[in-house]
Write an enzyme that holds these catalytic residues in place. Structure first.
Site, PDB file in Angstrom:
ATOM      1  N   THR A  45      30.093 -34.326  22.666  1.00 21.66           N
ATOM      2  CA  THR A  45      30.665 -35.283  23.379  1.00 21.66           C
ATOM      3  C   THR A  45      32.374 -35.769  22.976  1.00 21.66           C
ATOM      4  O   THR A  45      33.233 -36.072  24.056  1.00 21.66           O
ATOM      5  CB  THR A  45      29.924 -36.463  23.685  1.00 21.66           C
ATOM      6  OG1 THR A  45      28.561 -35.992  23.946  1.00 21.66           O
ATOM      7  CG2 THR A  45      30.470 -37.578  24.759  1.00 21.66           C
ATOM      8  N   TYR A 133      21.306 -30.191  14.291  1.00 17.65           N
ATOM      9  CA  TYR A 133      21.517 -30.594  15.934  1.00 17.65           C
ATOM     10  C   TYR A 133      20.997 -29.314  16.652  1.00 17.65           C
ATOM     11  O   TYR A 133      21.710 -28.348  16.592  1.00 17.65           O
ATOM     12  CB  TYR A 133      22.930 -31.122  16.162  1.00 17.65           C
ATOM     13  CG  TYR A 133      23.352 -31.359  17.640  1.00 17.65           C
ATOM     14  CD1 TYR A 133      22.362 -31.546  18.775  1.00 17.65           C
ATOM     15  CD2 TYR A 133      24.713 -31.480  18.102  1.00 17.65           C
ATOM     16  CE1 TYR A 133      22.766 -31.914  19.759  1.00 17.65           C
ATOM     17  CE2 TYR A 133      24.997 -31.793  19.269  1.00 17.65           C
ATOM     18  CZ  TYR A 133      24.159 -31.883  20.101  1.00 17.65           C
ATOM     19  OH  TYR A 133      24.597 -32.161  21.414  1.00 17.65           O
ATOM     20  N   LYS A 161      18.818 -33.857  15.272  1.00 17.08           N
ATOM     21  CA  LYS A 161      18.949 -34.204  16.813  1.00 17.08           C
ATOM     22  C   LYS A 161      18.312 -33.201  17.897  1.00 17.08           C
ATOM     23  O   LYS A 161      18.867 -32.055  17.955  1.00 17.08           O
ATOM     24  CB  LYS A 161      20.626 -34.353  16.962  1.00 17.08           C
ATOM     25  CG  LYS A 161      20.644 -35.044  18.463  1.00 17.08           C
ATOM     26  CD  LYS A 161      22.292 -35.007  18.696  1.00 17.08           C
ATOM     27  CE  LYS A 161      22.593 -35.197  20.300  1.00 17.08           C
ATOM     28  NZ  LYS A 161      23.982 -35.443  20.468  1.00 17.08           N
ATOM     29  N   ILE A 203      20.906 -40.298  20.205  1.00 19.33           N
ATOM     30  CA  ILE A 203      22.378 -40.167  19.985  1.00 19.33           C
ATOM     31  C   ILE A 203      22.706 -39.715  21.324  1.00 19.33           C
ATOM     32  O   ILE A 203      22.242 -38.748  21.926  1.00 19.33           O
ATOM     33  CB  ILE A 203      22.527 -39.096  19.086  1.00 19.33           C
ATOM     34  CG1 ILE A 203      22.446 -39.373  17.610  1.00 19.33           C
ATOM     35  CG2 ILE A 203      24.011 -38.669  19.040  1.00 19.33           C
ATOM     36  CD1 ILE A 203      22.211 -38.235  16.686  1.00 19.33           C
TER      37      ILE A 203
END
EC number: 4.3.3.7
Length: 293
Positions: A45, A133, A161, A203
């Site tokens: 992001t 992730y 994540k 997250i």
């Protein structure tokens, strides 16, 4: 370590494409005031894919400086070349991050064996805690729970994540990796359920613009107050969808600009500003989430 409501922070840009440090400082102050539990700086992001290594490290360092110990910072250290990921990791090891978040190498589609070798090499280059992730929708590689479990034995790999939206993975990851391994949701639409099934935190993309509501949902879910968590979640459901009407972080940067959180909604190529056809959709979703613009 960091539990609860963590924001996958956007990286504000000036019109010339440089990083807008004043807006970055404003964002950090905003999240501290709103009660956010942690910040991921320069992850997906935060446009990690379009920030060269030196600039990437500078933005994380600046975020740590603005936070001044008041909120923990997780630095993104993902790359699709292991050598580049190690370069980022070494650069971030001295800036004061609490942990690092490394996405699976994208585009080159490594095997489970390759993923294990990649993450072990990165982890061995630092003493800072590492968070895996998994977001196959963007990387074209799915890191299965069995691979995560193998990596969980590495002393400074502390969590994952998980952004597939597959809730069956929560119990499987917990069973394979143990109670001390941290499980973070990376999918806003299923995040509340992820927590009720045993996750430690979220997250989040939406957390950029609804931090107080996201914090309330997380706290309620983690405390076992399911009805309260569901009630808060309902106000944000249309927003979760609208924020992905185009590739992240295009919509959330546009929304943050509408709210005055950042001075401009600029985004780096090859991503471009939000198409006008989606403005109404996003404004309506923001209204439903009680966001004033």
């Amino acid at each position: 370590m960091i539990n609860g409501s963590i924001v996958a922070l956007i990286t504000p840009m000036n019109s010339d494409g440089t990083v807008d440090n004043k807006s970055l400082e404003n964002l950090v102050e905003y999240h501290i005031a709103q009660g956010t539990d942690g910040i991921v700086a320069v992850g997906t992001t935060g446009e990690s894919a379009t920030l060269p290594a030196k600039e990437h490290i500078q933005v994380v360092q600046q975020t740590v400086s603005f936070a001044a110990g008041r909120i923990p910072i997780i630095g993104g250290n993902g790359a699709n070349a292991t050598a580049e990921a190690i370069e980022l990791t070494k650069g971030l090891s001295s800036v004061g991050v609490e942990a690092m978040l490394g996405v699976t190498p994208y585009y080159n589609k490594p095997s489970p064996k390759g993923l294990v070798a990649h993450y072990k090499a990165v982890a061995q280059s630092t003493d800072i805690p590492q968070i895996l992730y998994n977001v196959p929708g963007r990387t074209s590689v799915d890191m299965l729970p069995e691979t995560v479990a193998e990596l969980a034995s590495v002393s400074n790999i502390i969590g994952v994540k998980e952004a597939t939206g597959d809730l069956s993975r929560v119990s499987k990851l917990r069973s394979l990796c143990g109670d001390d391994f941290l499980l973070y949701s990376g999918d806003d639409a299923t995040a509340r359920e992820f927590l009720t099934l045993g996750g430690n935190g979220i997250i989040s993309v939406a957390n950029n613009i609804v931090p107080k509501a996201f914090k309330a949902m997380c706290d309620a879910a983690l405390a076992g107050n399911t009805e309260e968590a569901i009630a808060v979640e309902k106000s944000m459901q249309s927003l979760f969808s609208a924020l992905f009407c185009e590739a992240n972080p295009i919509p959330v940067k546009w929304a943050a600009h509408q709210m005055g959180l950042i001075s401009k909604g600029e985004i780096r190529l090859p991503l471009t500003e939000l198409s006008s056809e989606f403005h109404g959709l996003l404004l309506e979703a923001m209204k439903n989430a009680r966001i004033e613009v």
